[in-house]
Design an enzyme around this catalytic site. Structure first.
Site, PDB file in Angstrom:
ATOM      1  N   ARG A  18     -44.555 -33.825 -32.030  1.00 32.17           N
ATOM      2  CA  ARG A  18     -43.643 -34.632 -32.292  1.00 32.17           C
ATOM      3  C   ARG A  18     -42.362 -33.752 -32.063  1.00 32.17           C
ATOM      4  O   ARG A  18     -42.172 -32.630 -32.065  1.00 32.17           O
ATOM      5  CB  ARG A  18     -43.721 -35.033 -33.924  1.00 32.17           C
ATOM      6  CG  ARG A  18     -44.733 -35.715 -34.304  1.00 32.17           C
ATOM      7  CD  ARG A  18     -44.780 -37.090 -33.827  1.00 32.17           C
ATOM      8  NE  ARG A  18     -43.631 -37.946 -33.977  1.00 32.17           N
ATOM      9  CZ  ARG A  18     -43.531 -39.151 -33.647  1.00 32.17           C
ATOM     10  NH1 ARG A  18     -44.406 -39.653 -32.808  1.00 32.17           N
ATOM     11  NH2 ARG A  18     -42.434 -39.840 -33.768  1.00 32.17           N
ATOM     12  N   VAL A  19     -41.068 -34.470 -31.733  1.00 33.97           N
ATOM     13  CA  VAL A  19     -40.142 -33.912 -31.686  1.00 33.97           C
ATOM     14  C   VAL A  19     -38.925 -34.361 -32.710  1.00 33.97           C
ATOM     15  O   VAL A  19     -37.818 -34.098 -32.809  1.00 33.97           O
ATOM     16  CB  VAL A  19     -39.190 -34.169 -30.184  1.00 33.97           C
ATOM     17  CG1 VAL A  19     -39.953 -33.742 -29.137  1.00 33.97           C
ATOM     18  CG2 VAL A  19     -39.179 -35.673 -29.947  1.00 33.97           C
ATOM     19  N   ASP A  20     -39.738 -35.313 -33.402  1.00 29.96           N
ATOM     20  CA  ASP A  20     -38.708 -35.711 -34.805  1.00 29.96           C
ATOM     21  C   ASP A  20     -39.284 -35.233 -36.143  1.00 29.96           C
ATOM     22  O   ASP A  20     -40.217 -34.071 -36.113  1.00 29.96           O
ATOM     23  CB  ASP A  20     -38.436 -37.079 -34.700  1.00 29.96           C
ATOM     24  CG  ASP A  20     -40.176 -37.630 -34.807  1.00 29.96           C
ATOM     25  OD1 ASP A  20     -41.100 -37.315 -35.069  1.00 29.96           O
ATOM     26  OD2 ASP A  20     -40.096 -39.084 -34.636  1.00 29.96           O
ATOM     27  N   ASP A  21     -38.879 -35.482 -37.120  1.00 27.63           N
ATOM     28  CA  ASP A  21     -39.303 -35.061 -38.488  1.00 27.63           C
ATOM     29  C   ASP A  21     -40.453 -35.813 -39.112  1.00 27.63           C
ATOM     30  O   ASP A  21     -40.656 -36.090 -40.124  1.00 27.63           O
ATOM     31  CB  ASP A  21     -38.338 -35.044 -39.544  1.00 27.63           C
ATOM     32  CG  ASP A  21     -37.098 -34.001 -39.113  1.00 27.63           C
ATOM     33  OD1 ASP A  21     -37.352 -32.823 -38.347  1.00 27.63           O
ATOM     34  OD2 ASP A  21     -35.903 -34.132 -39.105  1.00 27.63           O
TER      35      ASP A  21
END
Ligand code: WTA
Length: 717
Positions: A574-577
């Protein structure tokens, strides 16, 4: 027409030059996991990417795939209308000249996606009636209970009667086309049957995973506006008994008058002894609760079908986002049907052989259970196993004894389960006859090389292609995936796009699409595929915001990926939280908000860290209110709170009390630093005073906090 004969003309095309099994072996020698034996998304990605493979010759990829894929992208109308028309029943045909209409550009107006609009069909009819007519005596579902002595099987004819009865019960309770029905059930056949019953009458099912807490269930009932809930008194899961009814009662009691569930159908699953130990499971509210089995017995086993527009809603399934409440991902009828069936047949190489027994170990509470336990296989007339238990009960050979007993041919599971089982050694596998296996699959997270090798050698005996399928709740079906025998595999790579899938890698800083091979960026999609989500329930703005606002004209997956020299994709996480813990998506924001809901907590920041079995695990930094001391009891209480509020699978692994969090001068928490400090492979260096791995810390408002955080590693947490 006989569906068994017409099914998937395209996927049974003989490949012009089959690849020998030798080329199915890994092309590379992978760097073994680090000395500490950690896996975890980041580390895995690093290992995978550092172990570059030899270049493939272009001819290694099946030519019919290349041609069909190119057509599916350049002329999606022609490509998908042929598949849809040949493989499914349409009560009213769709217009083959305008199969797809869409807008992916937020800058040009509302985002919308339509497939086969105007066509009338019913997915449940395509599962049930079609095969009940064509192959009535074929087994549709095999039930494998938590207790291995409990198994049962149901033919397509029997499935039909069961689905129709549940559909009639729902109708009798006032459920109409478009109404939502919440399902909070154990993994018995009643779960897929209830899904199919909803779909038959046009009701929208919203399955809530049986491991979710009462708060999570209540939030999903409320958001979807479900007036009917189907649940069970409880379920045995391994040695434990989960008291589903009392969780459901707490959920329903917490809802306001407007959001109340009007009818709660209760499946009686617990035996006398289990009920004695869980008295609250027997609680019934006569004004609301109805015995599910008795209600089914009292209605007819014939039920007319409700024809649906291809774009009518089929189901809602909630998934965690990087911010805010879970998102109600909305799938519609026609496109999802065509895509789940087509991916199933191609990826699992199903050509209609009656001996094929497909086993997907996922729970129907997740998208994998929707698409590859219920819809995909059954739409194709394939036998599908419903497994109620857990991989290590009664012992670590459960998967393998089940494969042997039911002669499973295609087996689909999560890397986290494989990693857990690997630790038990090879014996539990080797003592079973797994010669029926033909295809092995994985889903949910990247598979690390050690687990891939073990799966390949010990389980598959080197004879079964491994399909590492990358996809999402939002995509409805497989997106990046090997197709068996169509190209060589590389362990850890989901390889190439499925038909109709046009991936793009975008450089987040330039917002430009990266051309060519050997590039790394944010994984996006350039055009719709039939199975994609159409919206978020009651919140189309959020749909546009989450998936289409970042890069105009692209669906943004939230994952990063590398395209290697051969054009193979390697999803790097993932590049997000969002964390992927044991293959389950968990939003860090949800965990943080549970923490700060505790009266002693001032602030919390949650990150993931590499974990040998779970892939990624939950690490929480917590600052306490003035005057409160961090204690072992408080740590336990906080972990319990999160588990109760979000579900046991969200229980944090580490709670690290700290006097403050590392922030920039503008007050932004520097998660990069927190991730490094949480990473066990950095601990020794950090404790020895070597802070290099933290990178530049000069942008912190207070650098000293880093030393406090590192010192905190000496405490047990
Ligand atoms: C991750 C599950 C690497 C990814 C079907 C994605 C994977 C998220 C893989 C979706 C894979 C899933 N390799 N990562 N083969 N499969 N993921 O919505 O981060 O529960 O975005 O759908 O899981 O999870 P979801």
């Amino acid at each position: 027409k006989s569906w068994a004969r017409t099914l998937s003309a395209r996927s049974t095309n003989p490949s012009p030059r089959p690849i020998s099994t030798a080329t199915l072996q890994p092309l590379t020698n992978f760097v073994p996991p680090s000395a500490a034996g950690q896996t975890g998304t980041a580390l895995m990605a690093q290992q995978l990417l550092s172990s570059r493979s030899r270049l493939l010759s272009a001819s290694a990829i099946d030519r019919s795939y290349l041609a069909d894929h190119a057509l599916s992208i350049s002329d999606p109308d022609a490509y998908w209308s042929e598949i849809a028309a040949n493989n499914y029943h349409w009560e009213k045909s769709f217009d083959a000249s305008t199969v797809l209409k869409y807008n992916f550009h937020a800058s040009k107006g509302p985002i919308h996606i339509e497939w086969f609009k105007g066509g009338k069909t019913n997915i449940s009819y395509n599962v049930v009636d079609r095969w009940a007519e064509d192959t009535p005596e074929k087994t549709a579902l095999i039930f494998e209970g938590n207790d291995p002595s409990e198994t049962a099987s149901y033919t397509f004819k029997e499935l039909k009667a069961k689905v129709f009865r549940v559909a009639n019960v729902l109708k009798a309770k006032g459920v109409k086309k478009g109404d939502r029905v919440a399902l909070y059930l154990p993994m018995t056949v009643d779960l897929p049957i209830s899904m199919l019953a909803c779909a038959r009458i046009g009701a929208v099912h919203s399955v809530v995973f049986g491991g979710f807490s009462s708060d999570a269930l209540a939030a999903r009932i409320k958001d979807s506006g479900s007036k009917v809930l189907i649940t069970a008194d409880g379920v045995g899961r391994g040695e434990k008994v989960i008291n589903l009814k009392s969780i459901a009662d707490t959920a329903m009691d917490s809802l306001g008058a407007e959001d109340q569930v009007e009818t709660c159908l209760v499946l009686e699953r617990l035996n006398e002894e289990q009920l004695k130990d869980n008295p609250t499971a027997s609680h019934r509210d006569p004004s609301r609760d109805v015995d599910f089995a008795a209600a089914c017995a009292a209605v007819s086993d014939d039920c007319p079908v409700t024809w649906m527009d291809a774009e009518d809603p089929l189901f809602i399934l909630y998934t965690s986002g990087s911010t805010g409440t879970p998102k109600g991902v909305l799938h519609t009828t026609g496109g999802y049907m065509v895509y789940s069936g087509e991916t199933f047949r191609n990826v699992f190489d199903y050509k209609g052989a009656p001996s094929d027994i497909f086993w997907c170990t996922a729970d129907c509470g997740w998208i994998t259970g929707h698409s590859y336990l219920a819809y995909g296989p059954l739409l194709s007339g394939c036998t599908s196993i419903v497994f109620e238990g857990v991989p290590n009960y009664p012992d670590a050979s459960r998967f393998w004894s089940t494969v042997e007993r039911h002669k499973v041919t295609q087996f689909y599971t999560a890397p986290t389960a494989l990693r857990a089982l690997m630790r038990e050694g090879d014996e539990p596998v080797k003592k079973h006859d797994l010669s029926s296996l033909r295809i092995l699959g994985t889903v949910g997270e990247p598979i690390n090389p050690a687990a891939w090798d073990w799966y390949n050698e010990i389980v598959g005996k080197g004879n079964c292609p491994i399909v590492d399928t990358w996809w999402q709740t939002e995509t409805g079906g497989h997106m990046l995936t090997p197709l068996p025998n169509k190209w060589p595999l590389k362990p850890g790579s989901a390889t190439l796009p499925f038909y109709g899938v046009a991936p793009a890698l975008i450089d987040p800083s330039s917002e430009e699409e990266l051309e060519g091979n050997d590039v790394h960026g944010h994984l996006c999609m350039k055009q719709p595929w039939p199975g994609m989500a159409r919206s978020l329930w009651n919140n189309h703005e959020r749909f546009e915001e989450v998936y289409f606002s970042q890069f105009d004209g692209y669906y943004c997956t939230g994952d990063g990926a590398q395209r290697d020299e051969d054009g193979y994709f390697w999803v790097t996480g993932r590049v997000d939280d969002v964390l992927i813990v044991s293959g389950h998506n968990i939003g860090t924001a949800e965990v943080e908000s549970s923490f700060v809901g505790h009266g002693d907590v001032a602030e919390a920041a949650v990150v993931g860290f590499p974990h040998e079995v779970k892939g990624e695990a939950i690490y929480c930094y917590v600052t306490l209110n003035q005057g409160v001391e961090g204690s072992e009891d408080l740590r336990w209480e906080l972990k319990k709170k999160v588990a109760e509020e979000l579900g046991a699978f969200c229980r944090p692994d580490v709670v690290h009390f700290t006097p403050a969090l590392p922030k920039t001068r503008s007050g932004k928490i520097m998660r990069r630093i927190l991730r490094k400090i949480a990473d066990p492979s950095e601990t020794d260096k950090l404790l020895a005073g070597d802070l290099e791995c933290l990178g530049d810390i000069s942008t912190l408002a207070d650098e000293a906090i880093v030393h406090d955080l590192v010192e905190g590693l000496r405490e047990p947490c």
